[in-house]
Design a protein around this motif. Sequence first.
Motif, PDB file in Angstrom:
ATOM      1  N   CYS A  97       0.805  -1.216   0.000  1.00 26.46           N
ATOM      2  CA  CYS A  97       0.000   0.000   0.000  1.00 26.46           C
ATOM      3  C   CYS A  97       0.843   1.272   0.000  1.00 26.46           C
ATOM      4  O   CYS A  97       0.388   2.322  -0.439  1.00 26.46           O
ATOM      5  CB  CYS A  97      -0.981  -0.002   1.174  1.00 26.46           C
ATOM      6  SG  CYS A  97      -0.263   0.369   2.791  1.00 26.46           S
ATOM      7  N   LYS A 115       0.697  11.895  -3.808  1.00 25.09           N
ATOM      8  CA  LYS A 115      -0.760  11.875  -3.898  1.00 25.09           C
ATOM      9  C   LYS A 115      -1.335  10.512  -4.246  1.00 25.09           C
ATOM     10  O   LYS A 115      -2.499  10.258  -3.993  1.00 25.09           O
ATOM     11  CB  LYS A 115      -1.224  12.886  -4.965  1.00 25.09           C
ATOM     12  CG  LYS A 115      -0.967  14.337  -4.589  1.00 25.09           C
ATOM     13  CD  LYS A 115      -1.884  14.788  -3.464  1.00 25.09           C
ATOM     14  CE  LYS A 115      -1.730  16.270  -3.185  1.00 25.09           C
ATOM     15  NZ  LYS A 115      -2.590  16.713  -2.080  1.00 25.09           N
ATOM     16  N   TYR A 116      -0.562   9.630  -4.878  1.00 23.68           N
ATOM     17  CA  TYR A 116      -1.104   8.366  -5.381  1.00 23.68           C
ATOM     18  C   TYR A 116      -0.090   7.250  -5.165  1.00 23.68           C
ATOM     19  O   TYR A 116       1.100   7.438  -5.396  1.00 23.68           O
ATOM     20  CB  TYR A 116      -1.422   8.485  -6.877  1.00 23.68           C
ATOM     21  CG  TYR A 116      -2.277   7.356  -7.412  1.00 23.68           C
ATOM     22  CD1 TYR A 116      -3.663   7.460  -7.442  1.00 23.68           C
ATOM     23  CD2 TYR A 116      -1.700   6.177  -7.869  1.00 23.68           C
ATOM     24  CE1 TYR A 116      -4.456   6.418  -7.918  1.00 23.68           C
ATOM     25  CE2 TYR A 116      -2.483   5.126  -8.340  1.00 23.68           C
ATOM     26  CZ  TYR A 116      -3.860   5.261  -8.366  1.00 23.68           C
ATOM     27  OH  TYR A 116      -4.646   4.229  -8.831  1.00 23.68           O
ATOM     28  N   HIS A 120      -4.023   3.596  -3.178  1.00 23.77           N
ATOM     29  CA  HIS A 120      -5.028   4.155  -4.084  1.00 23.77           C
ATOM     30  C   HIS A 120      -5.419   3.138  -5.154  1.00 23.77           C
ATOM     31  O   HIS A 120      -6.584   3.078  -5.569  1.00 23.77           O
ATOM     32  CB  HIS A 120      -4.489   5.434  -4.733  1.00 23.77           C
ATOM     33  CG  HIS A 120      -4.212   6.530  -3.746  1.00 23.77           C
ATOM     34  ND1 HIS A 120      -3.015   6.596  -3.072  1.00 23.77           N
ATOM     35  CD2 HIS A 120      -4.968   7.567  -3.318  1.00 23.77           C
ATOM     36  CE1 HIS A 120      -3.043   7.659  -2.269  1.00 23.77           C
ATOM     37  NE2 HIS A 120      -4.208   8.256  -2.399  1.00 23.77           N
ATOM     38  N   GLU A 123      -7.877   0.839  -3.420  1.00 26.71           N
ATOM     39  CA  GLU A 123      -9.189   1.476  -3.257  1.00 26.71           C
ATOM     40  C   GLU A 123      -9.897   1.637  -4.607  1.00 26.71           C
ATOM     41  O   GLU A 123     -11.110   1.406  -4.709  1.00 26.71           O
ATOM     42  CB  GLU A 123      -9.064   2.835  -2.571  1.00 26.71           C
ATOM     43  CG  GLU A 123     -10.429   3.478  -2.327  1.00 26.71           C
ATOM     44  CD  GLU A 123     -10.370   4.825  -1.645  1.00 26.71           C
ATOM     45  OE1 GLU A 123     -11.420   5.490  -1.583  1.00 26.71           O
ATOM     46  OE2 GLU A 123      -9.281   5.221  -1.161  1.00 26.71           O
ATOM     47  N   ASP A 124      -9.149   2.007  -5.645  1.00 28.15           N
ATOM     48  CA  ASP A 124      -9.754   2.142  -6.976  1.00 28.15           C
ATOM     49  C   ASP A 124     -10.377   0.822  -7.425  1.00 28.15           C
ATOM     50  O   ASP A 124     -11.506   0.791  -7.939  1.00 28.15           O
ATOM     51  CB  ASP A 124      -8.708   2.592  -8.001  1.00 28.15           C
ATOM     52  CG  ASP A 124      -8.410   4.091  -7.909  1.00 28.15           C
ATOM     53  OD1 ASP A 124      -9.155   4.798  -7.217  1.00 28.15           O
ATOM     54  OD2 ASP A 124      -7.421   4.529  -8.537  1.00 28.15           O
ATOM     55  N   ARG A 273      -9.608   2.643   2.803  1.00 23.26           N
ATOM     56  CA  ARG A 273      -9.406   3.934   2.141  1.00 23.26           C
ATOM     57  C   ARG A 273      -7.930   4.300   2.053  1.00 23.26           C
ATOM     58  O   ARG A 273      -7.175   4.156   3.017  1.00 23.26           O
ATOM     59  CB  ARG A 273     -10.139   5.048   2.902  1.00 23.26           C
ATOM     60  CG  ARG A 273     -11.650   4.848   2.994  1.00 23.26           C
ATOM     61  CD  ARG A 273     -12.296   6.102   3.508  1.00 23.26           C
ATOM     62  NE  ARG A 273     -13.559   5.828   4.171  1.00 23.26           N
ATOM     63  CZ  ARG A 273     -14.248   6.740   4.857  1.00 23.26           C
ATOM     64  NH1 ARG A 273     -13.769   7.960   4.973  1.00 23.26           N
ATOM     65  NH2 ARG A 273     -15.391   6.427   5.430  1.00 23.26           N
ATOM     66  N   ALA A 274      -7.562   4.791   0.885  1.00 21.43           N
ATOM     67  CA  ALA A 274      -6.206   5.279   0.687  1.00 21.43           C
ATOM     68  C   ALA A 274      -6.017   6.587   1.445  1.00 21.43           C
ATOM     69  O   ALA A 274      -6.934   7.400   1.548  1.00 21.43           O
ATOM     70  CB  ALA A 274      -5.941   5.485  -0.800  1.00 21.43           C
ATOM     71  N   SER A 276      -3.200   9.847   1.850  1.00 23.90           N
ATOM     72  CA  SER A 276      -1.983  10.557   1.446  1.00 23.90           C
ATOM     73  C   SER A 276      -1.472  11.340   2.644  1.00 23.90           C
ATOM     74  O   SER A 276      -2.209  12.164   3.203  1.00 23.90           O
ATOM     75  CB  SER A 276      -2.269  11.513   0.284  1.00 23.90           C
ATOM     76  OG  SER A 276      -2.643  10.813  -0.877  1.00 23.90           O
ATOM     77  N   VAL A 282       2.137   7.413   1.186  1.00 24.14           N
ATOM     78  CA  VAL A 282       0.748   6.974   1.250  1.00 24.14           C
ATOM     79  C   VAL A 282       0.620   5.800   2.211  1.00 24.14           C
ATOM     80  O   VAL A 282       1.591   5.120   2.545  1.00 24.14           O
ATOM     81  CB  VAL A 282       0.211   6.574  -0.145  1.00 24.14           C
ATOM     82  CG1 VAL A 282       0.255   7.752  -1.097  1.00 24.14           C
ATOM     83  CG2 VAL A 282       0.997   5.397  -0.724  1.00 24.14           C
TER      84      VAL A 282
END
Length: 388
Positions: A97, A115-116, A120, A123-124, A273-274, A276, A282
């Motif tokens: 993660c 940010k990613y 993420h 979660e996506d 949930r991701a 940042s 992250v």
Amino acid sequence: MTHEVKKTVAEINRRIEQGKAVVLTAAEMVETVRRLGKVKAAKEVDVVTTGTFSPMCSSGMLFNFGQEPPTLKAQKVRLNNVPAHAGLAAVDAYIGCTELPKEDPLNKIHPGRFKYGGAHVIEDLLRGKAVRLFCESYGTDCYPRRELEKDVTLADLKYAQLLNPRNCYQNYNVAVNLTSRIIYTYMGPLKPNARNANFATAGELSPLFNDPYLKTIGLGTRIFMGGGVGYVIGAGTQHDPKPKRNERGIPISASGTLMVKGDLKGMNPRYVRAVSILGYGVSLAMGIGIPIPILNEDMAFFTGVSDADIEMPIKDYGHDYPNGVGRSLGLVTYAECRTGEIMVNGKKTQAVPLTSLSMSLEVAEKLKEKIQQGKFLLTEPVEPIPSE
């Protein structure tokens, strides 16, 4: 005269199936034990549900994306340009993660502000979004394909399990920064001269505070994980079975951890949930709830733990932590942290939670509801986790 209370998991499960089990959240159990005492509480209550919702960096997804002609043995794998470890088998891979993209354009504009990442991607996928799969291979006679690129969804994956090496810390540090500059850590940004103190635990709701000696939690324990069903598969990495404890048996330093697994396809993105974290990277916020069977008076006593019973060490992340120094600046209770202000070196300091208390309570409530509806039975550990 009082008589020793003894129950079994099998007996409690029968009561669950019959709709007769008395189930309380850990928050409700605090008042029950205070009011009735541990003996009467043990007689009346069958299960206590716990919950936590907090960033858990040591998490990731083990997945298999299936074969299509011509076959391939993946040597390198990326999802949305985030690298996954592919040194497993032909089309198996693991994405951590905290992993970051191979190329992060945003990082070139805002250094250190990620940010990613892998969280993420997870979660996506859970939200039904397509992610871009890219694979490279050196090619063999049985696996001749050298490259594969396509969009995949969670439904396309043959196998997708969250396999988290270290979740549910039993206790953790209250982080401060005694340097003269702001620093960026996995505990969030820490202002200079101890102008904030960040902490991460669900207090009296937290799973391992309610079973401090891991009497009911071990290999095979069924848990609420990310909105679905998961299992404890052993001690987590960095598990410390011999921490210093206060008079109530609560560790006063980072101690027990759990390794857990669960089917991502059965989870809910509300509880996965991701995150940042400015200047650090992250992480993945996980909702985990563990049911504690009240087998005897001791378990009633342990599940009666309150926020005031839980002490956490204050650590300087500016000097001590990065240099491996274990020095503590003192202990503070979770109840004190919840007031929003604690004392550090004789000075009032703002206390900031990383764990969502409202979501932690929601996890405990959801697990309670499932048990009351007969949809979630308890399991007995087939192997204990060292705790002393």
